[in-house]
Design an enzyme around this catalytic site. Sequence first.
Site, short mmCIF file in Angstrom:
data_model
loop_
_atom_site.label_atom_id
_atom_site.label_comp_id
_atom_site.label_asym_id
_atom_site.label_seq_id
_atom_site.Cartn_x
_atom_site.Cartn_y
_atom_site.Cartn_z
N ARG A 26 0.82 -1.22 0.00
CA ARG A 26 0.00 0.00 0.00
C ARG A 26 0.85 1.26 0.00
O ARG A 26 0.44 2.31 0.51
CB ARG A 26 -0.97 0.00 1.18
CG ARG A 26 -2.04 -1.09 1.05
CD ARG A 26 -3.01 -1.04 2.20
NE ARG A 26 -3.98 -2.13 2.11
CZ ARG A 26 -4.68 -2.61 3.13
NH1 ARG A 26 -4.51 -2.10 4.33
NH2 ARG A 26 -5.55 -3.58 2.96
N ARG A 30 -2.78 6.45 -0.37
CA ARG A 30 -3.12 6.54 1.04
C ARG A 30 -2.37 7.63 1.80
O ARG A 30 -2.94 8.65 2.14
CB ARG A 30 -2.92 5.19 1.74
CG ARG A 30 -3.71 4.07 1.09
CD ARG A 30 -3.72 2.82 1.92
NE ARG A 30 -4.63 2.91 3.04
CZ ARG A 30 -4.84 1.96 3.92
NH1 ARG A 30 -4.17 0.82 3.81
NH2 ARG A 30 -5.70 2.10 4.90
N ARG A 39 -6.34 12.36 -6.47
CA ARG A 39 -7.59 11.60 -6.40
C ARG A 39 -8.83 12.47 -6.20
O ARG A 39 -9.95 11.94 -6.21
CB ARG A 39 -7.51 10.60 -5.24
CG ARG A 39 -6.85 9.27 -5.57
CD ARG A 39 -7.75 8.34 -6.38
NE ARG A 39 -9.11 8.29 -5.88
CZ ARG A 39 -9.51 7.56 -4.85
NH1 ARG A 39 -8.65 6.82 -4.18
NH2 ARG A 39 -10.79 7.58 -4.47
N ASP A 75 -6.96 -2.47 -6.93
CA ASP A 75 -7.72 -2.97 -5.80
C ASP A 75 -8.10 -4.41 -6.11
O ASP A 75 -8.27 -4.78 -7.28
CB ASP A 75 -8.99 -2.14 -5.56
CG ASP A 75 -9.69 -2.53 -4.27
OD1 ASP A 75 -9.37 -1.94 -3.22
OD2 ASP A 75 -10.54 -3.44 -4.30
N TYR A 152 -15.56 -11.41 0.37
CA TYR A 152 -16.29 -10.18 0.06
C TYR A 152 -17.58 -10.49 -0.71
O TYR A 152 -18.63 -9.92 -0.43
CB TYR A 152 -15.41 -9.25 -0.77
CG TYR A 152 -14.43 -8.43 0.04
CD1 TYR A 152 -14.89 -7.50 0.98
CD2 TYR A 152 -13.06 -8.56 -0.14
CE1 TYR A 152 -14.00 -6.74 1.71
CE2 TYR A 152 -12.17 -7.80 0.59
CZ TYR A 152 -12.64 -6.88 1.52
OH TYR A 152 -11.76 -6.13 2.25
#
Length: 349
Positions: A26, A30, A39, A75, A152
Amino acid sequence: MALSDAPLLRALAGSRPDRTPVWFMRQAGRSLPEYRELRVGTRMLDACLTPDLAAEITLQPVRRHGVDAGIFFSDIVVPLRLAGVEVEIEPGRGPVFASPVRTAQDVARITAIDPASLDTSAIAEAVRIVVDELGETPLIGFAGAPFTLAAYLVEGGPSKEHLRARAMMHTDPASWNRLAGWLAQVSRTFLLAQRAAGASAVQLFDSWAGSLSPADYRAFVAPHSTAAVTGIDAPVIHFGVGTGPFLADMRLDGAASAVGVDWRQPLDEAAAVLGPDVTVQGNIDPALLTAPWPVIEASVREVLARGTAARAHIVNLGHGVPPETDPGVLTRIVELVHAEDGSRRGGAE
């Protein structure tokens, strides 16, 4: 230095390069202010599927930190979106699916989609942009593992214990294996697209595997994860959270060149479990990134020392970069790892 001599690739091949490679899960996004600025006004999955944007986000931490690899910005649910599955990433929550997959009929419906039909052109274009700029620095491709994707899908969104997914394994194993087998091919298609476009290695990320018992992991998960990466024709890093009870199985019968270790288990102990034929990756505790620098420095040095027990070591966190991390701390860690290598070589000369 040729790309084939890059420290990351040499470590994945089992040798000890002059410089211990370091990168961060990551790292793309972030914590970086330039990422947050880029973003603004763009939803997560749209960013992942916009080639120039995904490429720029991938490159940002390489430029800033001087890490030894880029990790493709994506992702784990992107290949599902490419397969036509209705999914969105809700800020503060994570992936949410409009139609959870909970019955045999649901499984039949979703697995009727041919994984080979995924349009991965946007992914390939982004990878090509990144590889052209990285030059001698390798790019790591990325995909979610079948169990985490299934968790998920079956739950319909994030869950702490993944009860429905784990229940399906035992109440309807045929449907479970059909779903997980399909997801293995979806992830495989996604990885192959990145590899064909120039990624030098790949990482299979199993976020929720730690919720499984060793017996369930071996019976219902490991065969599908192995199928996802076998024959990719690139070194494979396999990482999961909380996988200490079945760490040896994370080698996927030799399909994994490296196994990532989370922060719970010292690397020398992990290396003893994994054996001499696999590289270890990890395992700085992400929680320490907000600690005073002397605490971080001591932890990094300990990780480096314990990593010598393995055939080779890739320095990383024991999980992903927390969003509140000061980027300067990551840069200092990279500098420390590289300086430590230089100090050791100097002492040996």
